[in-house]
Design a protein around this motif. Structure first.
Motif, PDB file in Angstrom:
ATOM      1  N   GLU A  88       2.388  -3.957  -2.961  1.00  0.00           N
ATOM      2  CA  GLU A  88       1.262  -4.888  -2.915  1.00  0.00           C
ATOM      3  C   GLU A  88      -0.020  -4.163  -2.525  1.00  0.00           C
ATOM      4  O   GLU A  88      -0.003  -3.195  -1.767  1.00  0.00           O
ATOM      5  N   ASN A  89      -1.130  -4.658  -3.061  1.00  0.00           N
ATOM      6  CA  ASN A  89      -2.471  -4.175  -2.741  1.00  0.00           C
ATOM      7  C   ASN A  89      -2.785  -2.795  -3.316  1.00  0.00           C
ATOM      8  O   ASN A  89      -3.811  -2.210  -2.964  1.00  0.00           O
ATOM      9  N   VAL A  90      -1.929  -2.272  -4.189  1.00  0.00           N
ATOM     10  CA  VAL A  90      -2.213  -0.996  -4.841  1.00  0.00           C
ATOM     11  C   VAL A  90      -2.817  -1.286  -6.209  1.00  0.00           C
ATOM     12  O   VAL A  90      -2.148  -1.862  -7.076  1.00  0.00           O
ATOM     13  N   THR A  91      -4.061  -0.899  -6.391  1.00  0.00           N
ATOM     14  CA  THR A  91      -4.753  -1.217  -7.645  1.00  0.00           C
ATOM     15  C   THR A  91      -5.289   0.015  -8.378  1.00  0.00           C
ATOM     16  O   THR A  91      -5.627  -0.068  -9.547  1.00  0.00           O
ATOM     17  N   HIS A  92      -5.348   1.170  -7.689  1.00  0.00           N
ATOM     18  CA  HIS A  92      -6.001   2.339  -8.317  1.00  0.00           C
ATOM     19  C   HIS A  92      -5.042   3.162  -9.162  1.00  0.00           C
ATOM     20  O   HIS A  92      -5.483   4.025  -9.940  1.00  0.00           O
ATOM     21  N   VAL A  93      -3.726   2.929  -9.029  1.00  0.00           N
ATOM     22  CA  VAL A  93      -2.747   3.563  -9.913  1.00  0.00           C
ATOM     23  C   VAL A  93      -1.729   2.513 -10.323  1.00  0.00           C
ATOM     24  O   VAL A  93      -1.560   1.495  -9.649  1.00  0.00           O
ATOM     25  N   GLU A 108       0.822  -1.214   0.000  1.00  0.00           N
ATOM     26  CA  GLU A 108       0.000   0.000   0.000  1.00  0.00           C
ATOM     27  C   GLU A 108       0.859   1.267   0.000  1.00  0.00           C
ATOM     28  O   GLU A 108       0.522   2.267   0.626  1.00  0.00           O
ATOM     29  N   GLU A 109       1.962   1.217  -0.741  1.00  0.00           N
ATOM     30  CA  GLU A 109       2.801   2.395  -0.943  1.00  0.00           C
ATOM     31  C   GLU A 109       3.094   2.571  -2.428  1.00  0.00           C
ATOM     32  O   GLU A 109       3.034   1.623  -3.213  1.00  0.00           O
ATOM     33  N   VAL A 110       3.435   3.827  -2.801  1.00  0.00           N
ATOM     34  CA  VAL A 110       3.687   4.180  -4.194  1.00  0.00           C
ATOM     35  C   VAL A 110       4.965   5.005  -4.257  1.00  0.00           C
ATOM     36  O   VAL A 110       5.171   5.916  -3.440  1.00  0.00           O
ATOM     37  N   VAL A 111       5.835   4.690  -5.211  1.00  0.00           N
ATOM     38  CA  VAL A 111       7.028   5.492  -5.463  1.00  0.00           C
ATOM     39  C   VAL A 111       6.732   6.434  -6.627  1.00  0.00           C
ATOM     40  O   VAL A 111       6.254   5.999  -7.685  1.00  0.00           O
TER      41      VAL A 111
END
Length: 331
Positions: free
Chosen positions: A75-80, A29-32
């Motif tokens: 993991e678990n990031v689906t909207h971007v 649940e993180e984004v770079v």
């Protein structure tokens, strides 16, 4: 190695450094994000000085707003996904995440795909200003058609956002500024009227503008001696939303106005909205709708290069800006 903005001791703008760091790897649940533009805010100035609601953990990252391209997702990031153009809603503490740097790590819940027509500068400017104003005016005060709203520090990015949101919902925004120097610019950017607080009797002007009724809402980031002018200018059962403390002087409590008019004085901060998933979603929908239709448009005051981050903070401290200060990253 990418550079990020940090400070190793609290103090003035000169405390800021550009430190080389390892490229971050996203956890669940993180984004770079590879940054293209950064938005500056008063909260960061206070954090750097050690005068914010959070004490900085040194060496401290800094920054709430960034716009750029997704470089990796956890993991678990689906909207971007990788390659998306995104910007960040301030919905975290700066001790946990700092958005000012060349490549930064952000919590996924704060990352959004903004409207394609926004420039990088505009996308980096949008979220703090519009959600701060939305939370106070719409979520808490329920501002709508027929309301008169007083907006101190109206030439700030949040002040300009408040003017736009009032106009969007049919309310009457009355801009307050210390002198008349920014009067025409504020009128050009949507204020229904402008009151120079060092030149006019604020209460008398507001009552003249409202036919003697007074304003229902004041949206105040200043406090200090001028607070008494706001209570005097409000109508019965009016509300003052206090969301900052720009004035260094003591803020008086005009007890007779508060009692006689049954006023509400409400402390408010952005994170009431952005750390509550349901309220954050409502705020995001409102702002995105306004950005899509053009009813809301971020106003960029001045831009700096990342290498000039100290100068950017010095300019913020000078109070010369009309709108948002942006720091550009890369070409």
């Amino acid at each position: 190695m990418p550079r990020i903005v940090r400070f190793h001791e609290t103090g003035g703008p000169e405390a800021l450094r550009l430190d080389d760091v390892e490229t971050p790897k996203p956890g669940p649940e993180e984004v770079v994000i590879e940054a293209r533009a950064l938005g500056l805010n008063r909260a960061e100035e206070m954090f750097r000085q050690g005068q914010y609601v959070q004490e900085p953990v040194l060496p401290a990252k800094i920054g709430y707003e960034v716009a750029g391209t997704v470089q990796a997702v956890g993991e678990n990031v689906t909207h971007v996904r990788t390659g998306d153009a995104v910007s960040v809603i301030p919905a975290f503490g700066m001790n946990d995440y700092g958005m000012h740097g060349e490549v930064v790590l952000a919590p996924a819940h704060a990352v959004v795909k903004h409207p394609e027509h926004l420039s990088w500068d505009e996308a980096a400017a949008a979220w703090m200003m519009f959600i701060t104003a939305y939370g106070g005016l719409i979520d808490l005060a329920g501002v709508g058609e027929g309301d008169t709203v007083l907006i101190p520090a109206a030439s700030s990015s949040v002040g300009l956002a408040a003017i736009q949101i009032c106009t969007m919902v049919g309310a009457t925004p009355v801009a307050l500024s210390r002198t008349s120097s920014k009067r025409q610019a504020l009128l050009d950017h949507g204020a229904a009227a402008v009151i120079a607080t060092q030149e006019h009797d604020v209460s008398a002007e507001v009552h003249r503008l409202t036919g003697g009724t007074g304003a229902r809402v004041a949206f105040d980031p200043v406090g200090g001696p001028g607070f008494a002018e706001l209570t005097a200018a409000l109508s019965k059962e009016g509300i003052i939303l206090v969301y900052g403390a720009l004035a260094s002087e003591i803020t008086p409590l005009p007890v007779m106005d508060v009692l006689g008019k049954h006023l509400t004085i409400r402390g408010y901060e952005l994170f009431e909205i952005t750390t509550d998933p349901a309220r954050r979603a409502q705020a995001s929908e409102f702002v995105l709708n306004g950005l899509d239709t053009g009813a809301l448009k971020p106003l960029v005051s001045t831009t700096f290069a990342l290498d000039d981050i100290v100068a950017a903070h010095q300019y913020m401290a000078s109070n010369q800006q009309f709108g948002k200060i942006i720091v550009r990253v890369g070409p």
